[in-house]
Design a protein around this motif. Structure first.
Motif, PDB file in Angstrom:
ATOM      1  N   HIS A 352       0.988  -1.306  -0.010  1.00 58.86           N
ATOM      2  CA  HIS A 352      -0.075  -0.092   0.056  1.00 58.86           C
ATOM      3  C   HIS A 352       0.746   1.265   0.066  1.00 58.86           C
ATOM      4  N   GLY A 353       2.094   1.268   0.035  1.00 61.22           N
ATOM      5  CA  GLY A 353       3.088   2.188   0.148  1.00 61.22           C
ATOM      6  C   GLY A 353       3.672   2.638  -1.092  1.00 61.22           C
ATOM      7  N   ILE A 354       4.026   4.113  -1.180  1.00 57.82           N
ATOM      8  CA  ILE A 354       4.418   4.746  -2.331  1.00 57.82           C
ATOM      9  C   ILE A 354       5.314   6.063  -1.831  1.00 57.82           C
ATOM     10  N   SER A 355       6.323   5.828  -2.433  1.00 56.26           N
ATOM     11  CA  SER A 355       7.437   6.928  -2.450  1.00 56.26           C
ATOM     12  C   SER A 355       7.362   8.044  -3.533  1.00 56.26           C
ATOM     13  N   LEU A 356       7.235   9.197  -3.171  1.00 52.91           N
ATOM     14  CA  LEU A 356       7.021  10.614  -4.142  1.00 52.91           C
ATOM     15  C   LEU A 356       8.232  11.040  -4.055  1.00 52.91           C
ATOM     16  N   PRO A 357       8.436  11.974  -5.355  1.00 49.41           N
ATOM     17  CA  PRO A 357       9.555  12.813  -5.328  1.00 49.41           C
ATOM     18  C   PRO A 357       9.794  13.739  -4.302  1.00 49.41           C
ATOM     19  N   SER A 358      11.171  13.773  -4.014  1.00 52.94           N
ATOM     20  CA  SER A 358      11.512  14.135  -2.602  1.00 52.94           C
ATOM     21  C   SER A 358      12.595  15.152  -2.476  1.00 52.94           C
ATOM     22  N   GLY A 359      13.253  15.434  -3.881  1.00 50.95           N
ATOM     23  CA  GLY A 359      14.390  16.414  -3.852  1.00 50.95           C
ATOM     24  C   GLY A 359      14.164  17.602  -3.584  1.00 50.95           C
ATOM     25  N   GLY A 360      15.091  18.615  -3.150  1.00 52.72           N
ATOM     26  CA  GLY A 360      14.837  19.942  -2.705  1.00 52.72           C
ATOM     27  C   GLY A 360      14.430  20.642  -3.705  1.00 52.72           C
ATOM     28  N   GLU A 361      15.079  20.380  -5.107  1.00 50.53           N
ATOM     29  CA  GLU A 361      14.541  21.131  -6.208  1.00 50.53           C
ATOM     30  C   GLU A 361      13.209  21.339  -6.430  1.00 50.53           C
ATOM     31  N   ILE A 362      12.315  20.465  -5.785  1.00 46.14           N
ATOM     32  CA  ILE A 362      10.843  20.554  -6.351  1.00 46.14           C
ATOM     33  C   ILE A 362      10.262  21.540  -5.626  1.00 46.14           C
ATOM     34  N   ILE A 363      10.692  22.039  -4.499  1.00 38.42           N
ATOM     35  CA  ILE A 363       9.994  22.969  -3.553  1.00 38.42           C
ATOM     36  C   ILE A 363       9.540  24.187  -4.747  1.00 38.42           C
ATOM     37  N   GLY A 364       8.176  24.451  -4.427  1.00 40.71           N
ATOM     38  CA  GLY A 364       7.646  25.424  -5.401  1.00 40.71           C
ATOM     39  C   GLY A 364       6.842  24.797  -6.207  1.00 40.71           C
ATOM     40  N   ASP A 365       6.873  25.338  -7.539  1.00 38.84           N
ATOM     41  CA  ASP A 365       5.856  25.102  -8.425  1.00 38.84           C
ATOM     42  C   ASP A 365       5.913  23.511  -8.956  1.00 38.84           C
ATOM     43  N   ASP A 366       7.005  22.938  -9.135  1.00 37.89           N
ATOM     44  CA  ASP A 366       6.898  21.419  -9.313  1.00 37.89           C
ATOM     45  C   ASP A 366       6.127  20.624  -8.188  1.00 37.89           C
ATOM     46  N   GLN A 367       6.387  20.864  -6.919  1.00 36.27           N
ATOM     47  CA  GLN A 367       5.677  20.222  -5.738  1.00 36.27           C
ATOM     48  C   GLN A 367       3.981  20.566  -5.719  1.00 36.27           C
ATOM     49  N   SER A 368       3.708  21.771  -6.254  1.00 40.91           N
ATOM     50  CA  SER A 368       2.198  22.265  -6.373  1.00 40.91           C
ATOM     51  C   SER A 368       1.892  21.319  -7.335  1.00 40.91           C
ATOM     52  N   TYR A 369       2.442  21.347  -8.386  1.00 40.77           N
ATOM     53  CA  TYR A 369       2.004  20.190  -9.931  1.00 40.77           C
ATOM     54  C   TYR A 369       1.669  18.876  -9.238  1.00 40.77           C
ATOM     55  N   ILE A 370       2.872  18.247  -8.364  1.00 44.68           N
ATOM     56  CA  ILE A 370       2.543  16.885  -8.007  1.00 44.68           C
ATOM     57  C   ILE A 370       1.479  16.910  -7.163  1.00 44.68           C
ATOM     58  N   ILE A 371       1.244  17.670  -6.277  1.00 45.05           N
ATOM     59  CA  ILE A 371      -0.052  17.567  -5.117  1.00 45.05           C
ATOM     60  C   ILE A 371      -1.134  17.832  -6.037  1.00 45.05           C
ATOM     61  N   ALA A 372      -1.369  18.675  -6.966  1.00 46.46           N
ATOM     62  CA  ALA A 372      -2.289  18.967  -7.711  1.00 46.46           C
ATOM     63  C   ALA A 372      -2.851  17.533  -8.568  1.00 46.46           C
ATOM     64  N   SER A 373      -1.734  16.924  -8.932  1.00 44.36           N
ATOM     65  CA  SER A 373      -1.857  15.603  -9.559  1.00 44.36           C
ATOM     66  C   SER A 373      -2.616  14.521  -8.730  1.00 44.36           C
ATOM     67  N   ILE A 374      -1.862  14.478  -7.623  1.00 45.01           N
ATOM     68  CA  ILE A 374      -2.564  13.498  -6.632  1.00 45.01           C
ATOM     69  C   ILE A 374      -3.948  13.815  -6.319  1.00 45.01           C
ATOM     70  N   CYS A 375      -4.229  15.043  -6.011  1.00 45.77           N
ATOM     71  CA  CYS A 375      -5.469  15.416  -5.510  1.00 45.77           C
ATOM     72  C   CYS A 375      -6.515  15.225  -6.763  1.00 45.77           C
ATOM     73  N   ASN A 376      -6.097  15.477  -8.023  1.00 49.65           N
ATOM     74  CA  ASN A 376      -6.824  15.191  -9.254  1.00 49.65           C
ATOM     75  C   ASN A 376      -7.268  13.688  -9.323  1.00 49.65           C
ATOM     76  N   ALA A 377      -6.224  12.806  -9.013  1.00 58.35           N
ATOM     77  CA  ALA A 377      -6.174  11.267  -9.271  1.00 58.35           C
ATOM     78  C   ALA A 377      -7.427  10.850  -8.229  1.00 58.35           C
ATOM     79  N   PHE A 378      -7.478  11.372  -7.017  1.00 57.80           N
ATOM     80  CA  PHE A 378      -8.301  11.076  -5.997  1.00 57.80           C
ATOM     81  C   PHE A 378      -9.875  11.961  -6.322  1.00 57.80           C
ATOM     82  N   GLY A 379      -9.794  12.633  -7.415  1.00 57.48           N
ATOM     83  CA  GLY A 379     -11.128  13.286  -7.666  1.00 57.48           C
ATOM     84  C   GLY A 379     -11.393  14.536  -6.999  1.00 57.48           C
ATOM     85  N   LEU A 380     -10.380  15.088  -6.365  1.00 59.49           N
ATOM     86  CA  LEU A 380     -10.403  16.392  -5.394  1.00 59.49           C
ATOM     87  C   LEU A 380     -10.055  17.575  -6.194  1.00 59.49           C
TER      88      LEU A 380
END
Length: 380
Positions: A352-380
């Motif tokens: 049931h576990g998953i590892s997400l992108p974690s490097g410091g270079e994603i702070i900001g726009d890239d991480q917002s995109y990842i979070i939005a993608s996950i929320c979208n996958a859950f229909g949120l």
């Protein structure tokens, strides 16, 4: 979301600064481009400082450090070694290199690392049967220390050497002390996806100078100091190069900064995904500090309409790399038939576990995109 023009976001890419480039350039200009040179010892000394003492040996990989640690612990053909099961295959491969057999120990829920209670039961059973293992190999997974004290106490009780595989856990602490600094040996990886990197590389750490000197000797083809090439036993080509050691020392100087960035990434995931039913994160234990090398979450499929694999597929469609939690080694075909002690905690985590992108270079726009993608996958 437009995924066509967005560059792929990787799980944990190497981070190289201008000072890293300058350090390698200086090493090249020094003329020490062969596998020997002053940067190697300088990196080892810096690492000893990070560990608070002891003796460090810079090597070509974390696997090489494990292999030498097992050999120096007396592990040989026909022996058995107790090993954490929720880890990368290299942890057990090094046991096989020695002609020994891995025996796998389950994880606990609170740390995702070796369960001291399962280890205690296994050692008690083995002691009654007269077949104790030759060593215990304890893995600190995903940047978090295992509960070392009870494991160390068990190893002392039964007279078994403890080897700490801290490949994923440089910077992690246990009761204020660096993980990897408690057992007979600590081993570390500087692979490209780790918190600090030497491209490929690793470190063996020990409190004992004689063991460190023996490790250097074996890692340098077991060549004796002689006018000719004199060898009395088999050695290995395991030493780190001078150029990569220069990179490692430069990277080590910013370890704490990188840990802080990983924590910032993790916190953004926790905040951004808080409203998704059935999603929880790898806990942080009270006895130490995790580095959050990788941000890991669990999906409770009884509360969620999205499975772990469906989320991975959706992220891949959006050009985002993610991956499942380690497949337990006792479930790997290459180790089929190996003995296992536990109740299946590691299997539940892996399922049931998953590892997400974690490097410091994603702070900001890239991480917002990842979070939005996950929320979208859950229909949120």
């Amino acid at each position: 979301m437009n995924t066509q023009t967005r560059q792929k976001i990787y799980l944990s890419p190497p981070e190289v600064s201008e000072s890293d480039i300058a350090a390698v350039t200086a090493a090249m200009k020094s003329g020490w481009v062969a596998p020997v040179g002053p940067a190697i010892r300088s990196f080892e000394e810096a690492f000893e400082g990070y560990m608070g003492g002891g003796h460090a040996v810079a090597l070509s990989s974390g696997t090489a450090a494990l292999h030498l640690s097992l050999q120096l612990s007396g592990v040989g053909p026909g022996d058995e070694v107790f090993c954490s099961t929720l880890t990368f295959a290299a942890s057990a491969n090094a046991i096989i290199y020695c002609g020994a057999r891995p025996v796998f120990i389950d994880s606990d829920e609170k740390s995702w690392n070796m369960d001291p209670n399962v280890l205690a039961d296994a050692l008690q059973k083995r002691a009654r049967e007269g077949r104790l293992p030759a060593a215990v190999e304890l893995v600190h997974a995903y940047g978090q220390s295992a509960d070392i004290d009870p494991i160390l106490e068990l190893c002392h009780k039964y007279g078994i050497p403890l080897i700490e595989d801290a490949a994923e856990a440089i910077g992690a602490t246990y009761k204020g002390k660096a993980a990897g600094g408690f057992g007979n040996f600590g081993t570390f990886s500087f692979n490209g996806n780790k918190l600090i990197t030497t491209s490929g590389g690793g470190m063996l750490w020990t409190e004992h100078k004689d063991d460190a000197e023996r490790a250097r000797y074996l890692a340098t083809q077991a060549r004796l100091p002689d006018r000719g090439h004199l060898h009395e036993e088999t050695g290995y080509n395991y030493r780190l190069s001078n150029l990569l050691a220069a990179l490692g020392e430069s990277q080590l100087s910013r370890l704490q900064e990188r840990i802080e960035m990983r924590h910032e990434v993790f916190k953004a995931y926790v905040d951004g995904l808080a409203d998704i039913p059935g999603v929880s994160f790898m806990p942080e234990v009270e006895y130490g500090q995790s580095t959050r090398w990788l941000s890991c979450l669990l999906i409770d499929e009884t509360q969620s309409a999205v499975t772990r694999n469906q989320l991975i597929d959706r992220l891949q469609e959006n050009n985002i790399e993610s991956r499942p939690i380690w497949r337990p080694l006792h479930k790997q075909p290459v180790f089929d038939g190996s003995e296992f002690y536990g109740s299946g905690v590691s299997e539940r985590l892996a399922g049931h576990g998953i590892s997400l992108p974690s490097g410091g270079e994603i702070i900001g726009d890239d991480q917002s995109y990842i979070i939005a993608s996950i929320c979208n996958a859950f229909g949120l």
